[in-house]
Write an enzyme that holds these catalytic residues in place. Sequence first.
Site, short mmCIF file in Angstrom:
data_model
loop_
_atom_site.label_atom_id
_atom_site.label_comp_id
_atom_site.label_asym_id
_atom_site.label_seq_id
_atom_site.Cartn_x
_atom_site.Cartn_y
_atom_site.Cartn_z
CD GLU A 108 -3.11 -1.35 1.80
OE1 GLU A 108 -4.16 -1.36 2.35
OE2 GLU A 108 -2.21 -1.47 3.21
CD GLU A 128 -3.68 -6.66 4.18
OE1 GLU A 128 -2.75 -5.07 4.19
OE2 GLU A 128 -3.40 -6.93 2.88
#
Length: 254
Positions: A108, A128
């Site tokens: 990210e 995740e």
Amino acid sequence: MVVERERRGRVEILAIARPEARNAVNGEVAQGIEAALDDLEADDEVLAVVVTGRGPTFSAGADLKAIAAGRALDLMTKRGGFGGIAQRDFPKPLIAAVNGPALAGGFEIVLRCDLVVAADDAVFGLPEVKRGLFAAAGGLLRLPKRVPLALATELAITGDTIDAHRAHALGLVNRVVQREQVMDEELALAGRIAENAPIAVRNSLRMVREAIDLTEADAWRRSGELAGEVASTKDAIEGATAFAEKRPPEWTGA
């Protein structure tokens, strides 16, 4: 220090320095990056910023030990969000030097950067879901704008990774080089940016960042505003004059 800084000409290098923890982002890293970006935003001598990690990993993302201890909010900052950078509206080019795996929040951070140079053995992914978590630092917002929706969906809900060569083919990465060449290539790219007129670079970068979320009509209006700002600078005159006189321009940033 968990965030190391180094100046190379008009380029600043920010390195996450927790190699023993795969450069996982904890509160100290987040605050360190935010403080560095605060300094660099106000520093007219710096025209581009390189973000990297020490050791064989770019960043494994959030420090899961901190999350397990109930300190998830420590990983967020007021201006930058996750890692002090994920939501930061930073006016200068951010360039990721991906020296190894960039996973979860690490990926990210890469997606937040404007340009990316990656080692040929780097991998990228949002794992995740494999940990019962949600990629909340911009990955699920930015990835569908950068790659085909089917691939973005696959990466989001399988947690699988892609390698540097596929990332390059998809346009997520600008250059793929051998690991030992990553920083040299990164600095060469940043150096070419730093040779250009600062305000022209800033406004061109702003337009590229904003264009994807604007209608065509709004984009044309915004382009006119930003172009007008550039045209009114002393550097616009200097650029034309230097070209006519067959000499390198001397930018003032004014």
